[in-house]
Design a protein around this motif. Structure first.
Motif, PDB file in Angstrom:
ATOM      1  N   ILE A 355       0.862  -1.174   0.000  1.00 43.39           N
ATOM      2  CA  ILE A 355       0.000   0.000   0.000  1.00 43.39           C
ATOM      3  C   ILE A 355       0.900   1.226   0.000  1.00 43.39           C
ATOM      4  O   ILE A 355       1.787   1.361   0.853  1.00 43.39           O
ATOM      5  CB  ILE A 355      -0.916   0.003   1.238  1.00 43.39           C
ATOM      6  N   GLY A 356       0.669   2.148  -0.928  1.00 43.15           N
ATOM      7  CA  GLY A 356       1.573   3.284  -1.094  1.00 43.15           C
ATOM      8  C   GLY A 356       1.267   4.483  -0.256  1.00 43.15           C
ATOM      9  O   GLY A 356       2.107   5.383  -0.125  1.00 43.15           O
ATOM     10  N   GLY A 357       0.084   4.573   0.336  1.00 44.13           N
ATOM     11  CA  GLY A 357      -0.308   5.753   1.113  1.00 44.13           C
ATOM     12  C   GLY A 357      -0.767   5.402   2.510  1.00 44.13           C
ATOM     13  O   GLY A 357      -0.330   4.412   3.109  1.00 44.13           O
ATOM     14  N   SER A 358      -1.676   6.211   3.027  1.00 38.83           N
ATOM     15  CA  SER A 358      -2.167   6.021   4.396  1.00 38.83           C
ATOM     16  C   SER A 358      -3.176   4.876   4.461  1.00 38.83           C
ATOM     17  O   SER A 358      -3.763   4.485   3.442  1.00 38.83           O
ATOM     18  CB  SER A 358      -2.796   7.306   4.901  1.00 38.83           C
ATOM     19  N   ILE A 359      -3.383   4.379   5.668  1.00 40.36           N
ATOM     20  CA  ILE A 359      -4.339   3.295   5.909  1.00 40.36           C
ATOM     21  C   ILE A 359      -5.322   3.736   6.983  1.00 40.36           C
ATOM     22  O   ILE A 359      -4.905   4.206   8.056  1.00 40.36           O
ATOM     23  CB  ILE A 359      -3.628   2.002   6.359  1.00 40.36           C
ATOM     24  N   GLU A 360      -6.618   3.636   6.676  1.00 38.65           N
ATOM     25  CA  GLU A 360      -7.648   3.939   7.674  1.00 38.65           C
ATOM     26  C   GLU A 360      -8.696   2.856   7.694  1.00 38.65           C
ATOM     27  O   GLU A 360      -9.323   2.576   6.663  1.00 38.65           O
ATOM     28  CB  GLU A 360      -8.299   5.298   7.405  1.00 38.65           C
ATOM     29  N   ILE A 361      -8.885   2.267   8.836  1.00 39.07           N
ATOM     30  CA  ILE A 361      -9.946   1.295   9.076  1.00 39.07           C
ATOM     31  C   ILE A 361     -10.674   1.750  10.321  1.00 39.07           C
ATOM     32  O   ILE A 361     -10.100   1.738  11.420  1.00 39.07           O
ATOM     33  CB  ILE A 361      -9.398  -0.134   9.247  1.00 39.07           C
ATOM     34  N   SER A 362     -11.923   2.228  10.165  1.00 42.66           N
ATOM     35  CA  SER A 362     -12.628   2.794  11.314  1.00 42.66           C
ATOM     36  C   SER A 362     -14.133   2.770  11.100  1.00 42.66           C
ATOM     37  O   SER A 362     -14.630   2.681   9.989  1.00 42.66           O
ATOM     38  CB  SER A 362     -12.186   4.243  11.560  1.00 42.66           C
ATOM     39  N   ASN A 363     -14.867   2.836  12.232  1.00 42.28           N
ATOM     40  CA  ASN A 363     -16.326   2.922  12.219  1.00 42.28           C
ATOM     41  C   ASN A 363     -16.985   1.795  11.431  1.00 42.28           C
ATOM     42  O   ASN A 363     -17.965   2.008  10.723  1.00 42.28           O
ATOM     43  CB  ASN A 363     -16.767   4.285  11.689  1.00 42.28           C
ATOM     44  N   ASN A 364     -16.403   0.627  11.594  1.00 39.70           N
ATOM     45  CA  ASN A 364     -17.022  -0.575  11.066  1.00 39.70           C
ATOM     46  C   ASN A 364     -17.542  -1.388  12.257  1.00 39.70           C
ATOM     47  O   ASN A 364     -17.466  -0.939  13.402  1.00 39.70           O
ATOM     48  CB  ASN A 364     -16.000  -1.368  10.254  1.00 39.70           C
TER      49      ASN A 364
END
Length: 366
Positions: A355-364
């Motif tokens: 993955i080349g950028g930021s990672i966001e995993i939220s509000n799931n």
């Protein structure tokens, strides 16, 4: 010179000319020599060129035919009045039934064909095979449009702001550079069963549209399917390559969709704000060159999403071949999607090409 000779012969033949006649002949000869410039004053200064009829019988060539054409003054000389301008050539703007009837015989239209703000209730062109572009826009009375044998289109197909249109038929259309279907509030379904290539496809804000079928097309640049409140099914089973981006957004009642052969997205991939979407499947997709967004929150103000958020009923997706995301990776605001599903996809991609950028995993769903 022929005129001087003619006058001299008249003089000799009559042989009765008196002094007055000789003076008149001199005046006539002076007029003849000056006819090249009709605006000059005559020698006696008492008359102007407008006062003399230079077409008097004295000046008529005895060898001429009264039916001879005056090439200088007849504007229609050389025009064949039986030849009509071909109505199938060039750009055509059709607004009335009579204008439509005048082109019904056309097999090929060399320019753009447009129906804009017309008084037509129906468009049917049974013979048209080829046209540069086809635009049907802002026709308040139009109920249907049919082009049963239309195959080739170099430019664009635009169907926009026809508030009561219900059916559009283009069963043989194979090529179009751009396909735009927007703001047709009564359009029930849209199908291009023979379309093989189109660079840009946008289907947006068709409130009662239930089915979209693009079953043959295998590559494109951009695909946008957005704001179709009644959409139930979306089918592109042959699509393998997308050089630009894919956006599936704000289709309120669709529950599932699949792109079973798509393996590459050149820019962004987004699935967001589809309130009834429960699942989607792209089992062959390997690379997304820019951003991946499943859910997300658009236009945030504090904790509120101003322009759209998540897929609140999404429970699963199949991205089992995904190996690369070039920029940001976001899976958020999908309240029924297990966080573990999002985290598993993250680990899958990181373990391959990354993955080349930021990672966001939220509000799931926890």
């Amino acid at each position: 010179m022929w005129l001087r000779r003619h006058i001299w012969m008249e003089y000799v033949r009559r042989n009765v000319m008196n002094k007055l006649s000789i003076i008149m002949v001199v005046m006539v000869l002076s007029s003849v020599f000056s006819c090249g410039n009709a605006q000059n004053d005559l020698t006696d200064g008492s008359e102007t060129a407008e006062d003399i009829d230079f077409c008097d019988d004295l000046f008529v060539d005895r060898n001429s035919n009264e039916n001879d054409i005056n090439f200088d003054t007849d504007p229609d000389y050389g025009v064949d009045e039986d030849i009509e301008i071909d109505p199938c050539i060039g750009d055509l703007k059709i607004k009335t039934v009579s204008e439509l009837e005048a082109i019904l015989h056309c097999v090929e239209i060399t320019g753009n064909l447009s129906f804009n703000k017309s008084d037509l209730e129906e468009i049917s062109m049974p013979n048209l095979v080829s046209v540069k572009s086809l635009t049907i826009t802002q026709n308040s009375l139009l109920l249907s449009a049919s082009f049963p044998v239309l195959q080739k289109m170099e430019g664009n197909l635009v169907l926009e702001e026809n508030p009561v249109i219900e059916t559009v038929s283009l069963p043989l259309l194979e090529t179009s550079e751009l396909v735009v279907v927007k703001y047709n509030y009564k359009l029930l379904s849209f199908s291009l069963p023979a379309l093989m290539t189109a660079l840009f496809i946008e289907i947006e804000s068709n409130h009662v549209l239930t089915h979209i079928d693009l079953n043959v097309i295998d590559n494109s640049l951009v695909i946008r399917i957005t704001n179709n409140a009644s959409l139930i099914s979306f089918s592109m089973p042959a699509l393998t390559n997308l050089e630009g981006y894919f956006l599936f957004m704000s289709n309120m009642v669709v529950e599932t969709f699949s792109l079973p052969e798509l393996d590459f997205v050149g820019e962004d991939f987004g699935v967001t704000s589809n309130y009834k979407l429960k699942s989607f499947s792209l089992p062959q997709l390997k690379k997304i060159n820019k951003n991946l967004m499943i859910g997300g929150c658009a236009g945030t103000e504090g904790e509120d999403c101003l322009y759209g958020f998540g897929n609140p009923e999404l429970t699963s997706f199949d991205l089992s071949s995904l190996s690369f995301v070039g920029r940001d990776f976001e899976i958020s605001y999908n309240y029924e999607l297990p966080t573990s599903t999002a985290e598993a996809l993250r680990e899958q991609v990181l373990s391959k090409e990354g993955i080349g950028g930021s990672i966001e995993i939220s509000n799931n769903k926890e």
